[in-house]
Design a protein around this motif. Structure first.
Motif, PDB file in Angstrom:
ATOM      1  N   TYR A 202       0.846  -1.182   0.000  1.00  0.00           N
ATOM      2  CA  TYR A 202       0.000   0.000   0.000  1.00  0.00           C
ATOM      3  C   TYR A 202       0.892   1.246   0.000  1.00  0.00           C
ATOM      4  O   TYR A 202       2.105   1.172   0.173  1.00  0.00           O
ATOM      5  CB  TYR A 202      -0.897   0.016   1.253  1.00  0.00           C
ATOM      6  N   GLY A 203       0.260   2.397  -0.217  1.00  0.00           N
ATOM      7  CA  GLY A 203       0.978   3.665  -0.125  1.00  0.00           C
ATOM      8  C   GLY A 203       2.109   3.821  -1.103  1.00  0.00           C
ATOM      9  O   GLY A 203       3.187   4.285  -0.735  1.00  0.00           O
ATOM     10  N   ILE A 204       1.880   3.470  -2.372  1.00  0.00           N
ATOM     11  CA  ILE A 204       2.978   3.549  -3.339  1.00  0.00           C
ATOM     12  C   ILE A 204       3.016   4.872  -4.095  1.00  0.00           C
ATOM     13  O   ILE A 204       4.003   5.168  -4.770  1.00  0.00           O
ATOM     14  CB  ILE A 204       2.933   2.381  -4.346  1.00  0.00           C
ATOM     15  N   VAL A 205       1.957   5.680  -4.000  1.00  0.00           N
ATOM     16  CA  VAL A 205       1.936   6.937  -4.753  1.00  0.00           C
ATOM     17  C   VAL A 205       3.003   7.898  -4.241  1.00  0.00           C
ATOM     18  O   VAL A 205       3.712   8.532  -5.033  1.00  0.00           O
ATOM     19  CB  VAL A 205       0.545   7.596  -4.680  1.00  0.00           C
ATOM     20  N   TRP A 206       3.118   8.001  -2.909  1.00  0.00           N
ATOM     21  CA  TRP A 206       4.123   8.900  -2.333  1.00  0.00           C
ATOM     22  C   TRP A 206       5.528   8.566  -2.802  1.00  0.00           C
ATOM     23  O   TRP A 206       6.248   9.445  -3.306  1.00  0.00           O
ATOM     24  CB  TRP A 206       3.986   8.872  -0.810  1.00  0.00           C
ATOM     25  N   PRO A 207       6.008   7.324  -2.675  1.00  0.00           N
ATOM     26  CA  PRO A 207       7.366   7.039  -3.150  1.00  0.00           C
ATOM     27  C   PRO A 207       7.515   7.167  -4.666  1.00  0.00           C
ATOM     28  O   PRO A 207       8.599   7.500  -5.147  1.00  0.00           O
ATOM     29  CB  PRO A 207       7.631   5.603  -2.677  1.00  0.00           C
ATOM     30  N   LEU A 208       6.442   6.925  -5.423  1.00  0.00           N
ATOM     31  CA  LEU A 208       6.527   7.127  -6.870  1.00  0.00           C
ATOM     32  C   LEU A 208       6.725   8.609  -7.200  1.00  0.00           C
ATOM     33  O   LEU A 208       7.533   8.966  -8.065  1.00  0.00           O
ATOM     34  CB  LEU A 208       5.259   6.600  -7.560  1.00  0.00           C
ATOM     35  N   ARG A 388      22.439  17.102   5.120  1.00  0.00           N
ATOM     36  CA  ARG A 388      21.807  16.015   4.367  1.00  0.00           C
ATOM     37  C   ARG A 388      20.361  15.824   4.820  1.00  0.00           C
ATOM     38  O   ARG A 388      19.471  15.572   4.001  1.00  0.00           O
ATOM     39  CB  ARG A 388      22.601  14.718   4.559  1.00  0.00           C
ATOM     40  N   LYS A 389      20.142  15.936   6.107  1.00  0.00           N
ATOM     41  CA  LYS A 389      18.790  15.787   6.659  1.00  0.00           C
ATOM     42  C   LYS A 389      17.862  16.875   6.122  1.00  0.00           C
ATOM     43  O   LYS A 389      16.741  16.588   5.677  1.00  0.00           O
ATOM     44  CB  LYS A 389      18.867  15.837   8.183  1.00  0.00           C
ATOM     45  N   VAL A 390      18.324  18.116   6.156  1.00  0.00           N
ATOM     46  CA  VAL A 390      17.495  19.228   5.690  1.00  0.00           C
ATOM     47  C   VAL A 390      17.190  19.086   4.202  1.00  0.00           C
ATOM     48  O   VAL A 390      16.054  19.306   3.764  1.00  0.00           O
ATOM     49  CB  VAL A 390      18.186  20.578   5.986  1.00  0.00           C
ATOM     50  N   LYS A 391      18.203  18.694   3.422  1.00  0.00           N
ATOM     51  CA  LYS A 391      17.977  18.534   1.985  1.00  0.00           C
ATOM     52  C   LYS A 391      16.955  17.439   1.702  1.00  0.00           C
ATOM     53  O   LYS A 391      16.081  17.595   0.841  1.00  0.00           O
ATOM     54  CB  LYS A 391      19.300  18.227   1.273  1.00  0.00           C
ATOM     55  N   ALA A 392      17.053  16.327   2.423  1.00  0.00           N
ATOM     56  CA  ALA A 392      16.116  15.227   2.206  1.00  0.00           C
ATOM     57  C   ALA A 392      14.699  15.635   2.592  1.00  0.00           C
ATOM     58  O   ALA A 392      13.731  15.334   1.875  1.00  0.00           O
ATOM     59  CB  ALA A 392      16.552  13.998   3.004  1.00  0.00           C
ATOM     60  N   LEU A 393      14.548  16.336   3.709  1.00  0.00           N
ATOM     61  CA  LEU A 393      13.224  16.757   4.157  1.00  0.00           C
ATOM     62  C   LEU A 393      12.643  17.826   3.229  1.00  0.00           C
ATOM     63  O   LEU A 393      11.443  17.822   2.938  1.00  0.00           O
ATOM     64  CB  LEU A 393      13.288  17.275   5.591  1.00  0.00           C
ATOM     65  N   GLU A 525       4.319  16.193   6.251  1.00  0.00           N
ATOM     66  CA  GLU A 525       3.089  16.820   6.742  1.00  0.00           C
ATOM     67  C   GLU A 525       2.737  16.302   8.132  1.00  0.00           C
ATOM     68  O   GLU A 525       2.264  17.061   8.983  1.00  0.00           O
ATOM     69  CB  GLU A 525       1.944  16.552   5.758  1.00  0.00           C
ATOM     70  N   GLN A 526       2.978  15.024   8.372  1.00  0.00           N
ATOM     71  CA  GLN A 526       2.761  14.453   9.701  1.00  0.00           C
ATOM     72  C   GLN A 526       3.665  15.137  10.723  1.00  0.00           C
ATOM     73  O   GLN A 526       3.247  15.434  11.848  1.00  0.00           O
ATOM     74  CB  GLN A 526       3.054  12.951   9.679  1.00  0.00           C
ATOM     75  N   ALA A 527       4.914  15.388  10.321  1.00  0.00           N
ATOM     76  CA  ALA A 527       5.842  16.063  11.224  1.00  0.00           C
ATOM     77  C   ALA A 527       5.409  17.502  11.477  1.00  0.00           C
ATOM     78  O   ALA A 527       5.559  18.023  12.588  1.00  0.00           O
ATOM     79  CB  ALA A 527       7.252  16.028  10.646  1.00  0.00           C
ATOM     80  N   ALA A 528       4.874  18.159  10.445  1.00  0.00           N
ATOM     81  CA  ALA A 528       4.467  19.557  10.569  1.00  0.00           C
ATOM     82  C   ALA A 528       3.403  19.746  11.640  1.00  0.00           C
ATOM     83  O   ALA A 528       3.390  20.764  12.340  1.00  0.00           O
ATOM     84  CB  ALA A 528       3.958  20.082   9.229  1.00  0.00           C
ATOM     85  N   ILE A 529       2.517  18.781  11.792  1.00  0.00           N
ATOM     86  CA  ILE A 529       1.442  18.928  12.786  1.00  0.00           C
ATOM     87  C   ILE A 529       1.733  18.142  14.060  1.00  0.00           C
ATOM     88  O   ILE A 529       0.866  18.017  14.925  1.00  0.00           O
ATOM     89  CB  ILE A 529       0.087  18.510  12.194  1.00  0.00           C
ATOM     90  N   GLY A 530       2.942  17.590  14.162  1.00  0.00           N
ATOM     91  CA  GLY A 530       3.366  16.958  15.398  1.00  0.00           C
ATOM     92  C   GLY A 530       2.915  15.527  15.597  1.00  0.00           C
ATOM     93  O   GLY A 530       3.063  14.977  16.692  1.00  0.00           O
ATOM     94  N   ASP A 535      12.733  13.625  13.173  1.00  0.00           N
ATOM     95  CA  ASP A 535      13.669  12.520  12.934  1.00  0.00           C
ATOM     96  C   ASP A 535      12.956  11.319  12.318  1.00  0.00           C
ATOM     97  O   ASP A 535      13.503  10.634  11.439  1.00  0.00           O
ATOM     98  CB  ASP A 535      14.354  12.109  14.233  1.00  0.00           C
ATOM     99  N   ASP A 536      11.737  11.037  12.781  1.00  0.00           N
ATOM    100  CA  ASP A 536      10.968   9.939  12.185  1.00  0.00           C
ATOM    101  C   ASP A 536      10.615  10.248  10.735  1.00  0.00           C
ATOM    102  O   ASP A 536      10.618   9.357   9.880  1.00  0.00           O
ATOM    103  CB  ASP A 536       9.694   9.688  12.997  1.00  0.00           C
ATOM    104  N   ALA A 537      10.288  11.507  10.465  1.00  0.00           N
ATOM    105  CA  ALA A 537       9.984  11.908   9.087  1.00  0.00           C
ATOM    106  C   ALA A 537      11.218  11.736   8.209  1.00  0.00           C
ATOM    107  O   ALA A 537      11.124  11.255   7.076  1.00  0.00           O
ATOM    108  CB  ALA A 537       9.507  13.358   9.045  1.00  0.00           C
ATOM    109  N   TYR A 538      12.376  12.107   8.749  1.00  0.00           N
ATOM    110  CA  TYR A 538      13.621  11.957   7.995  1.00  0.00           C
ATOM    111  C   TYR A 538      13.898  10.491   7.679  1.00  0.00           C
ATOM    112  O   TYR A 538      14.278  10.139   6.558  1.00  0.00           O
ATOM    113  CB  TYR A 538      14.769  12.564   8.785  1.00  0.00           C
ATOM    114  N   ALA A 539      13.674   9.640   8.653  1.00  0.00           N
ATOM    115  CA  ALA A 539      13.883   8.206   8.432  1.00  0.00           C
ATOM    116  C   ALA A 539      12.949   7.685   7.346  1.00  0.00           C
ATOM    117  O   ALA A 539      13.310   6.800   6.567  1.00  0.00           O
ATOM    118  CB  ALA A 539      13.657   7.437   9.729  1.00  0.00           C
ATOM    119  N   ALA A 540      11.741   8.255   7.272  1.00  0.00           N
ATOM    120  CA  ALA A 540      10.760   7.785   6.295  1.00  0.00           C
ATOM    121  C   ALA A 540      11.048   8.270   4.883  1.00  0.00           C
ATOM    122  O   ALA A 540      10.683   7.610   3.911  1.00  0.00           O
ATOM    123  CB  ALA A 540       9.358   8.236   6.712  1.00  0.00           C
ATOM    124  N   VAL A 541      11.702   9.426   4.746  1.00  0.00           N
ATOM    125  CA  VAL A 541      11.885  10.004   3.414  1.00  0.00           C
ATOM    126  C   VAL A 541      13.294   9.850   2.880  1.00  0.00           C
ATOM    127  O   VAL A 541      13.544  10.161   1.714  1.00  0.00           O
ATOM    128  CB  VAL A 541      11.525  11.510   3.406  1.00  0.00           C
TER     129      VAL A 541
END
Length: 544
Positions: A202-208, A388-393, A525-530, A535-541
């Protein structure tokens, strides 16, 4: 395709061809399951294909099966690598007959709803491959032109068609997948990335979408670095870590005399060095002087008003333009270190050696000096890791913006608003009524609604009450979108979890409303609203 001719070319030529390379898609219905007939497959495995397949050779050299789809599929299932095929060149009459057959199959099956969405997409692709135009296909099959264009792209991919039928992808997502697969035929790394993405349930649109943006960024970086690569530098796609002894920046090295390495050293032996290209994003520059300007130095209120006088200390909007700024940094791999005659700086050497080698080190440093050197090297590496973290996010933020605005366009094209939309607007505007003062409000409305904000009143005048509510919702949501990304269409809204970053108050209400309306919030967006940490968002992206 490897084909062995067994007779001189005539109107009909008998050839041997690999069944896996024959195109069996001439029939719109592509759901024939040959495994339902194991006796037939066994017969083909034992005796081969006794009656030759009939096919036409298209202009691109591919062989399209006209008669013998089941025999071809059985040969594939039996593991045969060569079967007899009676081939003739495709004629204009063949194309016309194929067009008529496909069209008739789609129209007649549409009335019985026997065809799947993926099969209709395949039919559209086949008709375009036969030389028809998008408007002609749309008219002939009674389809919208925009649907036809996307279906034509998506229909070329078996993966895309299957995932549309399974409900895993929308038509837009399927078209994106098909486009990426076409790139993957030329770029192995893209094909591998697609394979990894499709392994997800599931959730393949985001990584595409992320992959699509990554492809564009790599192409832009290659163009930006063209002058360097032409001189012999190798292009380094991602900034490497320099605390493991594999890679060294100029600052990590010293000359034989112990001095800092001159900035032009890589130019002396470009074949030994890699160049890493990255961009902090778009900047404003003066059109005449080409000098960079801060946003505070521009009077944005003068946009589209040539006669307006800019405020004191600022320049007129018409005198500036946006461009992408590029940074170039050079790195040396340890395999080439000896060839340069350079040495590793003591601070870096101390970090690489590790504490366990402190007692045996002959770097001339005391234990205290070595510890200080290690701390400094770790600090430098931490700064690089943060970059690197900022660029990825930020990259993920840009992708999320594309997806979110696409969702908004679809949501606001509806005849009625989501449930409780009016209650949400009243509650939100009671607290954040100043959202309509955002500088880019009108631009975001026009971009997402595909119509200028000045036309909203006229559209509401002639709309139903339900549609008028949608138009009001569009005004509110696009204003919050303007607040979220700011005047520079910023990507760093993931920082909002720090609260009120860039004056982005109310963004949590906005994104939560979109989620309730059906938008799948991305990690940034999940990170933006807490909901998750940065760091979790960075790991995901993070890209591999």
């Amino acid at each position: 395709m490897t084909i062995t001719e067994t007779a001189p070319p005539t109107i009909n030529t008998l050839v041997e061809a690999d069944p896996h390379e024959l195109d069996t898609s001439a029939n719109v219905r592509d759901d024939v399951d040959i495994t339902d007939d194991p006796v037939f497959i066994e017969s083909v495995a034992t005796h081969g294909v006794l009656q030759a397949i009939s096919a036409v050779r298209r202009a691109d050299g591919t062989l399209a099966v006209i008669d013998g789809q089941r025999r071809t599929l059985a040969a594939r299932e039996a593991g045969l690598t060569s079967i007899p095929v009676l081939v003739r060149e495709e004629t204009a009459e063949d194309k016309a007959a194929t067009i008529e057959r496909i069209t008739a199959q789609v129209v007649s099956n549409d009335h019985r709803t026997d065809l799947t969405r993926g099969q209709r997409m395949s039919a559209v692709s086949q008709l375009l491959d036969l030389g028809m135009t998008v408007p002609t296909v749309a008219k002939k099959l009674a389809l919208r032109t925009d649907y036809t264009e996307q279906a034509a792209r998506a229909g070329r991919s078996a993966n895309a068609r299957r995932r549309v039928d399974d409900g895993q992808l929308s038509l837009e997502g399927a078209a994106l997948l098909a486009d990426l697969e076409a790139v993957g035929e030329r770029e192995p790394w893209v094909a591998e990335a697609i394979e990894n993405i499709l392994d997800r349930d599931y959730g393949i649109v985001w990584p595409l979408e992320k992959l699509r943006r990554r492809i564009g960024e790599r192409a832009d970086a290659s163009d930006a670095a063209a002058d360097y690569t032409a001189r012999g530098f190798a292009l380094l796609r991602d900034e490497p870590s320099t605390n493991t002894g594999q890679w060294f920046s100029l600052a990590d090295l010293r000359t034989a005399g112990g001095d800092a390495v001159p900035a032009d050293t890589p130019e002396q032996a470009p074949h030994l060095w890699h160049v890493h290209v990255h961009t902090p994003g778009l900047i404003w520059i003066d059109k005449k002087t080409r000098e960079e300007l801060d946003e505070s130095e521009i009077d944005f209120d003068t946009e589209d008003d040539a006669e307006a006088e800019p405020d004191e200390g600022t320049v007129h909007f018409d005198s500036v333009e946006q461009t992408r700024k590029w940074h170039f940094e050079f790195f040396l791999h340890r395999d080439h270190l000896a060839d340069t005659g350079l040495a590793v700086a003591p601070t870096v050497a101390a970090l690489i050696a590790g504490e366990e080698e402190d007692q045996d080190s002959d770097d001339g440093l005391t234990a205290a000096q070595r510890a200080a050197a290690r701390a400094e090297a770790e600090h430098v590496e931490a700064q690089r890791a943060e970059r690197r973290k900022v660029k990825a996010l930020n990259r993920a933020g840009a992708t999320a913006t594309d997806l979110r605005r696409s969702f908004l366009t679809g949501l606001l094209a509806g005849k009625s608003a989501p449930k409780n939309a009016t209650k949400w607007m009243i509650g939100t505007l009671a607290v954040h009524g100043d959202v309509f003062t955002e500088h880019k409000c009108s631009e975001r409305y026009a971009e997402i609604m595909n119509t200028p904000l000045t036309s909203a009143a006229d559209k509401a005048e002639n709309a139903t009450a339900a549609r008028a509510e949608v138009l009001l919702l569009a005004r509110v949501l696009t204003a919050f979108e303007a607040r979220l990304t700011g005047t520079q269409d910023a990507k760093d809204y993931w920082r909002f979890s720090a609260k009120h970053y860039r004056g982005m108050v109310g963004i949590d209400r906005y994104l939560t409303f979109l989620a309730d309306a059906g938008h799948t919030l991305t990690p940034v967006e999940q990170a933006a609203i807490g909901n998750i940490s940065v760091d979790d968002a960075y790991a995901a992206v993070s890209d591999d």
